[in-house]
Write an enzyme that holds these catalytic residues in place. Structure first.
Site, mmCIF file in Angstrom:
data_model
loop_
_atom_site.group_PDB
_atom_site.id
_atom_site.type_symbol
_atom_site.label_atom_id
_atom_site.label_comp_id
_atom_site.label_asym_id
_atom_site.label_seq_id
_atom_site.Cartn_x
_atom_site.Cartn_y
_atom_site.Cartn_z
ATOM 1 N N THR A 53 28.126 8.881 -2.464
ATOM 2 C CA THR A 53 27.609 9.434 -1.196
ATOM 3 C C THR A 53 26.576 8.445 -0.655
ATOM 4 O O THR A 53 25.372 8.710 -0.716
ATOM 5 C CB THR A 53 26.957 10.816 -1.412
ATOM 6 O OG1 THR A 53 26.033 10.724 -2.515
ATOM 7 C CG2 THR A 53 27.979 11.879 -1.716
ATOM 8 N N ARG A 83 20.749 7.350 -15.704
ATOM 9 C CA ARG A 83 20.081 6.133 -15.243
ATOM 10 C C ARG A 83 20.983 4.952 -15.548
ATOM 11 O O ARG A 83 21.563 4.886 -16.637
ATOM 12 C CB ARG A 83 18.769 5.910 -16.025
ATOM 13 C CG ARG A 83 17.708 6.944 -15.827
ATOM 14 C CD ARG A 83 16.703 6.862 -16.969
ATOM 15 N NE ARG A 83 17.340 7.170 -18.254
ATOM 16 C CZ ARG A 83 16.771 6.987 -19.453
ATOM 17 N NH1 ARG A 83 15.574 6.444 -19.530
ATOM 18 N NH2 ARG A 83 17.385 7.315 -20.570
ATOM 19 N N CYS A 102 20.414 4.769 -5.764
ATOM 20 C CA CYS A 102 20.120 6.201 -5.769
ATOM 21 C C CYS A 102 18.800 6.570 -5.105
ATOM 22 O O CYS A 102 18.799 7.195 -4.055
ATOM 23 C CB CYS A 102 20.140 6.739 -7.193
ATOM 24 S SG CYS A 102 21.793 6.710 -7.885
HETATM 25 C C1 UDX Z 1 17.681 7.027 -10.850
HETATM 26 C C2 UDX Z 1 17.212 8.259 -11.627
HETATM 27 O O1 UDX Z 1 16.287 7.856 -12.649
HETATM 28 C C3 UDX Z 1 18.394 8.980 -12.242
HETATM 29 O O2 UDX Z 1 17.974 10.158 -12.915
HETATM 30 C C4 UDX Z 1 19.376 9.325 -11.135
HETATM 31 O O3 UDX Z 1 20.530 9.950 -11.691
HETATM 32 C C5 UDX Z 1 19.773 8.087 -10.364
HETATM 33 O O4 UDX Z 1 18.624 7.419 -9.872
HETATM 34 P P1 UDX Z 1 18.433 4.558 -11.523
HETATM 35 O O5 UDX Z 1 18.705 4.310 -10.077
HETATM 36 O O6 UDX Z 1 19.425 4.095 -12.537
HETATM 37 O O7 UDX Z 1 18.249 6.127 -11.794
HETATM 38 O O8 UDX Z 1 17.052 3.835 -11.845
HETATM 39 P P2 UDX Z 1 15.613 4.220 -12.393
HETATM 40 O O9 UDX Z 1 15.504 3.856 -13.820
HETATM 41 O O10 UDX Z 1 15.216 5.583 -12.008
HETATM 42 O O11 UDX Z 1 14.736 3.163 -11.565
HETATM 43 C C6 UDX Z 1 14.740 3.200 -10.137
HETATM 44 C C7 UDX Z 1 13.883 2.111 -9.568
HETATM 45 O O12 UDX Z 1 12.514 2.392 -9.793
HETATM 46 C C8 UDX Z 1 14.122 0.725 -10.156
HETATM 47 O O13 UDX Z 1 14.117 -0.211 -9.098
HETATM 48 C C9 UDX Z 1 12.931 0.518 -11.074
HETATM 49 O O14 UDX Z 1 12.614 -0.835 -11.252
HETATM 50 C C10 UDX Z 1 11.850 1.253 -10.319
HETATM 51 N N1 UDX Z 1 10.724 1.729 -11.149
HETATM 52 C C11 UDX Z 1 10.928 2.618 -12.160
HETATM 53 C C12 UDX Z 1 9.435 1.296 -10.873
HETATM 54 O O15 UDX Z 1 9.207 0.495 -9.946
HETATM 55 N N2 UDX Z 1 8.399 1.767 -11.625
HETATM 56 C C13 UDX Z 1 8.577 2.647 -12.646
HETATM 57 O O16 UDX Z 1 7.585 3.026 -13.274
HETATM 58 C C14 UDX Z 1 9.885 3.086 -12.917
#
Ligand code: UDX
Length: 437
Positions: A85, A151, A264
């Site tokens: 989506t 994730r 996401c």
């Molecule tokens: C996310 C959600 O965590 C997950 O539950 C959902 O199903 C999909 O979206 P994801 O996109 O795989 O998962 O990444 P995630 O680990 O959540 O990180 C997202 C972004 O945040 C990354 O760019 C990461 O580098 C950033 N991040 C994460 C930070 O900048 N600081 C943090 O402390 C944690």
């Protein structure tokens, strides 16, 4: 059980392989024949730790098959909708055309008693709409909404042993039957103690939107604190450790840096705002606009910090960007902060080289104007500044002494606050973190 998984992207490919691992007979279906060919041959179409091994294992059992024909969904008792989506072009709202098309195509394969379980992240109200459509043509089939929280980088583990399952089901006997079917699908993790909540459709849909909004808010909160730390000389990493020790707050997702990206969080908070607006509840989510703004502002800030680091002008400066993926252990470059910073630096006259252990191919497709170099040392050679923007382990392990010998100028911008400032400074580097002195 016989299960079909419609859509074999990140979510669907992992879900299909994991369901076969749990002992089910699974058919994964996607309209992209190339992707189906890759998966059937045991190759994951994207980088995800553990997935190639899992595919090999379950394909060998014969319990997992892939097909590009929706007719092959026939005979399955539970059909998982796992299509994407994405954000609509030029709008905040989610593009529902893949969900709608997959659902429509699936209708021909349904049999009485089947459960259609949506896993895609959708605007609240979608499940109720699809349930109405289902009632019109298959009154004995049941719609459930079973959001996914995986994730990237931990997708296999998160699918096999999630923190919780959420089932959005209708009231009455249909809801009981759908719950029983999903309980059978997830028998193994449930018997190991994974929690499971049942709810109405809207709540189940909102759980996903709310969870991602909370995570995005946590990251933007700490990045806002980093902005304040920068003007006061305080250290956001110590601040995060200290507030994170309060159990009510928790340390996770409080890493200040270049901000969140990926397929996401950014699009999900925007779609949530758009949907709230449609429902007349836009005021409830105006704070998410600020969350988004803080996040985008981080990228601009890193460009400015780089300019200062190299002496005030980016023109002709050789900048090496360490990392292109939106986070480590992923080759996903969708809305990657690292790449958008690299592109902006290049636009402003810098000579940018990007390196990444897994994401170069995808990055090159999105930003062909940037230079890419797979070999880390070659990428760093002669650089006027190193920018660590995705915290892969191999970048955390770079020796300041070794790097110091091959660069032109010892400037390091640590966009993820993962390097040891004292070690770099004592090796003669000009170290700059995010929100730390
Ligand atoms: C996310 C959600 O965590 C997950 O539950 C959902 O199903 C999909 O979206 P994801 O996109 O795989 O998962 O990444 P995630 O680990 O959540 O990180 C997202 C972004 O945040 C990354 O760019 C990461 O580098 C950033 N991040 C994460 C930070 O900048 N600081 C943090 O402390 C944690």
């Amino acid at each position: 059980m016989r299960i079909s998984v419609i859509g074999c992207g990140y979510l669907g490919a992992v879900h299909a392989a994991c369901m076969a691992k749990l002992g089910h007979d699974v058919i994964g279906i996607d309209v992209d024949e190339r992707k189906i060919g890759e998966l059937q041959a045991g190759r994951a179409p994207f980088f995800e730790p553990g997935l190639p091994e899992l595919l090999e294992e379950v394909l060998a059992t014969g319990r997992l098959k892939f097909s590009s024909s929706m007719a092959d969904a026939k005979g399955a008792q539970v059909h998982f909708l796992c299509v994407g989506t994405p954000q609509r072009k030029g709008e905040y709202a989610a593009d529902m055309r893949y969900v709608d098309a997959a659902f429509l195509a699936l209708l021909d394969s349904l049999e009485p008693g089947n459960v259609v379980a949506g896993k895609s992240t959708v605007p609240v109200g979608t499940a109720a709409r699809l349930a109405d459509d289902l009632a019109d043509c298959h009154p004995e089939a049941i719609l459930a909404w079973n959001p996914e929280f995986l994730r990237e980088g931990f997708a296999v583990k998160d699918t096999l042993t999630p923190d919780r399952f959420v089932y959005g089901v209708p009231e009455g006997a249909a809801g009981i039957a759908a719950t029983a079917a999903l309980d059978e699908v997830y028998y193994t993790p449930l018997s190991m103690g994974t929690r499971r909540l049942t709810a109405d459709y809207a709540t189940a849909e909102l759980v996903k939107a709310a969870a991602n909004s909370f995570l995005a808010t946590k990251i933007s909160f700490i990045n806002a604190m980093a902005e304040v730390c920068e003007v006061t000389g305080a250290d956001v990493t110590v601040l995060a450790d200290a507030i994170g020790m309060d159990e009510r707050i928790g340390r996770k997702f409080l890493n200040a840096g270049v901000g969140f990206g990926g397929g996401c969080l950014p699009k999900d908070i925007r779609a949530f705002m758009a949907r709230a607006g449609e429902l007349g509840a836009n005021q409830a989510l105006t704070f998410l606009r600020e969350v988004d703004d803080i996040n985008v502002r981080r990228r601009m800030r890193v460009v400015e910090l780089t300019r200062t680091l190299v002496g005030g002008s980016l023109l002709g400066k050789r900048i090496t960007v360490l990392g292109a993926a939106f986070k480590p252990n992923s080759d996903d470059v969708r809305d990657s902060p690292a790449l958008s910073i690299a592109a902006q630096l290049q636009l402003q006259g810098a000579d940018v080289t990007v390196t990444d252990p897994e994401a170069i191919e995808g990055a090159r497709r999105r930003f062909p104007e940037l230079s890419y170099e797979a070999d880390l040392e070659t990428a760093m050679a002669q650089a006027d500044a190193l920018l660590l923007l995705t915290e892969w382990d191999e970048y955390r392990a770079i020796s300041p002494e070794m790097a110091g010998e091959i660069v032109s100028a010892k400037n390091l911008l640590d966009g993820r606050n993962v390097m040891e400032p004292a070690a770099w400074r004592s090796a003669g580097w000009n170290y700059k973190g995010i929100g730390r002195p």
